[in-house]
Motif scaffolding. Structure first.
Motif, PDB file in Angstrom:
ATOM      1  N   GLY A 247      67.076  58.009 162.656  1.00 40.32           N
ATOM      2  CA  GLY A 247      67.978  57.040 162.020  1.00 40.32           C
ATOM      3  C   GLY A 247      67.579  56.740 160.594  1.00 40.32           C
ATOM      4  N   SER A 248      67.336  57.785 159.806  1.00 39.81           N
ATOM      5  CA  SER A 248      66.898  57.570 158.416  1.00 39.81           C
ATOM      6  C   SER A 248      68.084  57.664 157.462  1.00 39.81           C
ATOM      7  N   THR A 249      67.900  57.094 156.304  1.00 38.56           N
ATOM      8  CA  THR A 249      68.952  57.021 155.291  1.00 38.56           C
ATOM      9  C   THR A 249      69.038  58.336 154.524  1.00 38.56           C
ATOM     10  N   HIS A 250      70.229  58.880 154.391  1.00 40.11           N
ATOM     11  CA  HIS A 250      70.384  60.154 153.687  1.00 40.11           C
ATOM     12  C   HIS A 250      71.134  60.011 152.370  1.00 40.11           C
ATOM     13  N   TRP A 253      69.696  55.644 149.822  1.00 35.87           N
ATOM     14  CA  TRP A 253      68.412  54.970 149.599  1.00 35.87           C
ATOM     15  C   TRP A 253      68.289  54.702 148.111  1.00 35.87           C
ATOM     16  N   GLY A 254      68.347  53.401 147.783  1.00 33.32           N
ATOM     17  CA  GLY A 254      68.290  53.029 146.367  1.00 33.32           C
ATOM     18  C   GLY A 254      69.680  52.929 145.793  1.00 33.32           C
ATOM     19  N   SER A 255      70.234  54.071 145.433  1.00 31.82           N
ATOM     20  CA  SER A 255      71.615  54.102 144.965  1.00 31.82           C
ATOM     21  C   SER A 255      72.442  54.910 145.968  1.00 31.82           C
ATOM     22  N   ARG A 260      77.615  63.398 146.121  1.00 28.71           N
ATOM     23  CA  ARG A 260      77.310  64.314 147.224  1.00 28.71           C
ATOM     24  C   ARG A 260      78.096  63.947 148.477  1.00 28.71           C
ATOM     25  N   LEU A 271      74.766  66.034 151.314  1.00 30.63           N
ATOM     26  CA  LEU A 271      73.370  65.826 151.668  1.00 30.63           C
ATOM     27  C   LEU A 271      73.183  65.996 153.177  1.00 30.63           C
ATOM     28  N   TYR A 274      73.909  64.156 158.612  1.00 29.53           N
ATOM     29  CA  TYR A 274      73.449  62.927 159.246  1.00 29.53           C
ATOM     30  C   TYR A 274      73.520  61.696 158.343  1.00 29.53           C
ATOM     31  N   CYS A 277      72.796  53.650 159.610  1.00 27.49           N
ATOM     32  CA  CYS A 277      73.585  52.426 159.405  1.00 27.49           C
ATOM     33  C   CYS A 277      73.651  52.051 157.937  1.00 27.49           C
ATOM     34  N   ARG A 299      71.241  43.476 155.891  1.00 24.39           N
ATOM     35  CA  ARG A 299      70.511  43.826 157.086  1.00 24.39           C
ATOM     36  C   ARG A 299      70.440  42.681 158.093  1.00 24.39           C
ATOM     37  N   GLU A 335      72.004  47.668 159.537  1.00 21.28           N
ATOM     38  CA  GLU A 335      72.647  47.268 158.284  1.00 21.28           C
ATOM     39  C   GLU A 335      74.146  47.478 158.419  1.00 21.28           C
ATOM     40  N   ILE A 408      74.394  50.793 143.479  1.00 18.15           N
ATOM     41  CA  ILE A 408      75.179  51.428 142.417  1.00 18.15           C
ATOM     42  C   ILE A 408      75.575  52.832 142.867  1.00 18.15           C
TER      43      ILE A 408
END
Lengths: 410, 162
Positions: A247-250, A253-255, A260, A271, A274, A277, A299, A335, A408
């Protein structure tokens, strides 16, 4: 042909969106220059995009600006207008009994496919000795923005001129890609500064999807609901929940790597398949806010030990199996797109999963419920929190409003 | 990363604060991500990573087999200022996993100086001042430990040259 259309400006006042189109760009690297339509350059509707907001234009007369060239040196002063060639002409030869049906048919055609910008009201234009007019302002009539609601449609205009006392003569047909949103887009999108360096001007490539997902919406909540469904329904073909990766962010993360993500929507690799949330919350809120919704990404998580909260059976995006997400013991955080202060009293939109919508969300049978405008709620209220988390997990599934943000777009 | 969330991660994984002056001093700089990084894979694209409040890095996607293959790997490599900064950034990366089943790798998946893994299909590790995240991005899953070790061997080679 004695007259040539040189250019049309839809967004002729970058500081306002009440009587003209609002500021847009195509994507991260391509700006939409004004005039949007130019003779010899603009061929397809998508070459000439413009976007209007229902709220800001309500009660105002919408105007465009256009420039013309006289190909006949002796033209002088003429009247110019543009009509909607998609309308069924009057009089209808099949009698008055069918007129109500005709009216309904025209309404539906205009709603889904027609000229949301109506027609260009006639006015006199005087050609100077050189033949090229200045930028002339025209009022629109029969504008259907308020009726049509959110959508992306083609407006077709048949431009005509006539000399005093003469018949109308066609001289150009133009087509334009017109986006209608509920309100001018909210953060992360902005309307200033209006220059090609501002990558947070709303992207038409985002509106292409958002306007379709939110089709016919007339309120921000309805638009956000449509986008929630649109994003969730991307699973499993386009995206699916990142069970393999914990369940990681692809994408966010950040922006938010919207470039993509759009590539993925169009059938490319992007990207990858997968999402988690955070990605779903970011995609949902960013696309919905392009329609005028006002959502945050925020969150919920345990404030301390234990480090996770238990989950009820659910349908994760891309999954047809009712189970706690991926069969895990719980979430370490979750989230969603959230309104306002992102606390328990505000509503959430969750495109990452469907919860069980019946009286007992912990056990079968399960009734799929996509969380749309669903209040987070206190423990025991059978609102979003109770449907997501097990009874033992609910006290540990706490809103963390300090985490709220709007990533952003890159 | 705010202090509360940092504290949660440290407590959750029982990570001791590393005393100052004991972290590795080697620094790897200017790593080039190109098709030679994973020779058995096809490099689809490389993007620079320029996110606010994050160290600079690269994100690359790799595929294997026929065009349109469902075996796809995502490799992200961040270049921090120091090993201590890399450990801090590792905490932030751990905070991006929703599953409570991501664990510290102490077996064959223990790549780099410190590593965390989700089964065989996602690996997060630090080597000197670099943080590496390698994950599946396609429908056909592949173990990531092998590619992670290939990348780590390249990093330790760069480290030795430095």
């Amino acid at each position: 042909m004695s007259v040539r259309l040189e250019a049309i400006k839809f967004n002729h006042d970058p500081s306002s969106a009440t009587s003209d189109a609002f500021n847009i760009r195509r994507n991260a690297t391509q700006f939409v220059s004004v005039p949007e339509w130019q003779h010899g350059v603009s061929v397809l509707p998508e070459d000439s995009p413009a976007a209007y907001a229902m709220k800001e234009t309500r009660g105002h007369t919408i105007t465009i600006q256009a420039q013309f060239r006289a190909l006949d040196p002796g033209l002088g002063t003429v009247e110019i207008r543009a009509i909607d060639p998609t309308l069924i002409p009057k009089p209808w030869p099949f009698g008055w009994l069918l007129w109500p049906l005709l009216w309904i048919l025209r309404y539906l055609l205009r709603l889904f496919f027609g000229n949301v910008l109506g027609e260009v009201r006639r006015r006199k234009v005087t050609f100077p000795p050189g033949g090229l007019t200045g930028i002339e302002t025209f009022r629109l009539k029969n504008v259907a923005i308020q009726i049509a609601g959110v959508g992306v449609r083609t407006t077709t205009w048949r431009w005509q001129y006539r000399r005093s006392g003469g018949a109308w003569t066609d001289f150009e047909t133009t087509q334009h890609r017109i986006y209608v949103v509920v309100e001018t887009p909210k953060s992360p999108w902005n309307q200033a500064p209006y220059n090609s360096g501002n990558t947070q001007l709303p992207w038409t490539e985002v509106l292409d999807y958002a306007c379709r997902w939110g089709l016919l919406a007339r309120t921000a909540d309805a638009a956000a609901a449509g986008v929630t469904r649109g994003v969730y329904n991307l699973g499993p073909a386009v995206i699916t929940y990142d069970c393999p990766g914990g369940g990681s962010t692809h994408y966010s993360w950040g922006s938010f790597d919207c470039t993509r993500f759009l590539e993925r929507l169009k059938g490319g690799v992007g990207l990858g398949l997968y999402v988690n949330c955070t990605d779903c919350a970011t995609i949902l809120s960013t696309f919905a806010n392009a329609l005028g919704a006002d959502l945050w990404q925020s969150r919920m998580e345990p404030p301390g030990a234990p480090w996770s909260f238990g989950l009820n059976p659910m349908l994760g995006i891309g999954s047809a199996v009712w189970q706690p997400c991926c069969g895990w013991s719980g979430f370490s955080y979750h989230e969603v797109a959230w309104k306002g202060a992102c606390t328990a009293t505000e509503e959430v939109f969750d495109a990452c999963l469907q919860v069980d919508g019946d009286a007992d969300p912990t056990a079968p049978p399960h009734v799929p419920l996509l969380p749309v405008s669903l209040r987070f709620g206190p423990v025991g209220a059978l609102l979003y929190r109770d449907r997501l988390a097990t009874p033992a997990g609910r006290p540990h599934c706490e809103p963390n409003p300090a985490s709220r943000q709007r990533r952003i777009v890159v | 990363m705010n202090a509360q969330r940092r504290e949660r991660i440290i407590k959750r994984y029982d990570l001791e604060e590393q005393p100052r002056g004991t972290e590795p001093q080697e620094r790897i700089q200017g790593l080039q991500v190109d098709s030679t990084l994973l020779p058995e894979w096809r490099l689809e694209h490389v993007d620079p990573v320029k996110r606010p409040e994050q160290p600079p890095g690269t994100r690359s996607l790799w595929s294997r087999g026929e065009r349109g293959s469902e075996q796809v790997l995502s490799v992200e490599i961040w270049e921090c200022d120091s090993s201590a900064a890399a450990r801090e950034f590792l905490l932030e990366a751990l905070d991006q996993f929703e599953s409570p089943e991501v664990e510290r790798a102490t077996d064959a998946r223990a790549v780099g100086d410190i590593a965390f893994a989700y089964h065989e299909h996602a690996l997060l590790y630090a080597r000197a001042n670099l943080v590496v995240l390698i994950r599946n991005a396609g429908r056909e899953l592949v173990p990531v430990t092998g590619p992670a070790r290939e990348i780590d061997e390249r990093l330790t080679g760069e480290q030795a040259e430095g």
